[in-house]
Design an enzyme around this catalytic site. Structure first.
Site, PDB file in Angstrom:
ATOM      1  N   ASP A  23      -2.806  -2.887  24.453  1.00  0.00           N
ATOM      2  CA  ASP A  23      -2.210  -2.463  23.179  1.00  0.00           C
ATOM      3  C   ASP A  23      -3.278  -2.622  22.088  1.00  0.00           C
ATOM      4  O   ASP A  23      -4.262  -3.354  22.271  1.00  0.00           O
ATOM      5  CB  ASP A  23      -0.981  -3.334  22.893  1.00  0.00           C
ATOM      6  N   ASP A  25      -2.660  -2.618  18.026  1.00  0.00           N
ATOM      7  CA  ASP A  25      -2.339  -3.375  16.805  1.00  0.00           C
ATOM      8  C   ASP A  25      -1.721  -4.738  17.132  1.00  0.00           C
ATOM      9  O   ASP A  25      -0.733  -4.809  17.855  1.00  0.00           O
ATOM     10  CB  ASP A  25      -1.374  -2.571  15.935  1.00  0.00           C
ATOM     11  N   ASP A 201       1.550  -7.481  22.254  1.00  0.00           N
ATOM     12  CA  ASP A 201       1.933  -8.541  21.308  1.00  0.00           C
ATOM     13  C   ASP A 201       3.337  -8.403  20.746  1.00  0.00           C
ATOM     14  O   ASP A 201       3.769  -9.244  19.969  1.00  0.00           O
ATOM     15  CB  ASP A 201       0.974  -8.537  20.109  1.00  0.00           C
TER      16      ASP A 201
END
Ligand SMILES: [Mg+2]
Length: 252
Positions: A23, A25, A201
């Site tokens: 991922d 961001d 996240d």
């Protein structure tokens, strides 16, 4: 569900046969007040290039950002799933994802614009095949923004679903998700037969964690996240970037 998350296991046990899914961001990059405000640390692209080479090409960025946005941040044109898998690119060419077109979304754009007039500071982002409402700059409107998005999703019907993330709520094609994006990569060379490793996240990444767990891979959550399905953890993006540098050094 895994217990509180230890650091990922020694890479010697798995790196040679890994397929790495990352991922962007909050994972590779520190979050910024706006999606445009993120910064790519100068050494990061070199780590990603070295890992791509060392893993025989089996590295993909898996993000909620549209592909065009991913390429602005990382001009190397890595393999990628954009807009949570609604778009994807493998070996340099864009692949169709067999999802509904954007025509339907126009039906709710006016409704959303109207609603947002009452929610100053909340921003509507048009993505290929999806709409996102960002409220990081106006957290007081979280509940109202989610209600507005829910109303729009209901109007669109079962072809679309809601996806909540950090200070964002999105209206996505029902079939789009990071889990299905990872499974799709794993069906194609150079990914097929490798062990998937996914690092994320956010809530939007849980689906990806579940997919790699089911495939016997490694799920790694960056930052805190009670109730996450990820089996391993790293404290933050800086620690992930350090870990990637260690992986590069450990490549065969
Ligand atoms: Mg993220």
């Amino acid at each position: 569900m895994c217990p509180p998350r230890p650091a990922p296991p020694d890479s010697r046990a798995w790196l040679r046969q890994a397929a790495l899914f990352l991922d962007i961001d909050g994972t590779l990059l520190d979050l910024a007040p706006t999606p445009e405000g993120v910064r790519v640390p100068p050494a990061l692209p070199a780590s990603l290039r070295a890992l791509t080479l060392g893993l025989g090409g089996a590295l993909a960025l898996v993000s909620g950002r549209p592909l065009g946005d991913i390429d602005r941040l990382f001009p190397d044109r890595f393999d990628a799933a954009g807009t949570h898998g609604a778009e994807w690119r493998l070996g340099g060419s864009k692949q169709g994802a067999e999802l509904p077109g954007t025509a339907d979304l126009a039906l709710v754009t006016a409704m959303l614009r109207d609603g947002l007039n009452r929610l100053p500071g909340v921003r509507l982002e048009h993505k290929p095949l999806a709409l996102a409402l960002h409220y990081r700059a106006a957290p007081q409107w979280e509940v109202a923004t989610q209600a507005l998005a829910a109303q729009a999703a209901q109007t669109l019907g079962p072809a679309y679903r809601l996806q909540a993330g950090k200070a964002v709520v999105e209206i996505l094609p029902a079939g789009a998700g990071k889990g299905s994006a990872i499974r799709r990569f794993m069906e194609h060379p150079p990914y097929v037969g490798r062990t998937p490793v996914f690092v994320g996240d956010d809530l939007t990444d849980e689906d990806g964690f579940a997919a790699v767990n089911a495939l016997g891979g490694l799920s790694i959550r960056v930052g805190t996240g009670a109730g996450s399905q990820a089996c391993y953890g790293l404290p933050g993006p800086a620690e992930l970037r350090d870990w990637l540098v260690q992986l590069v050094a450990a490549l065969p």
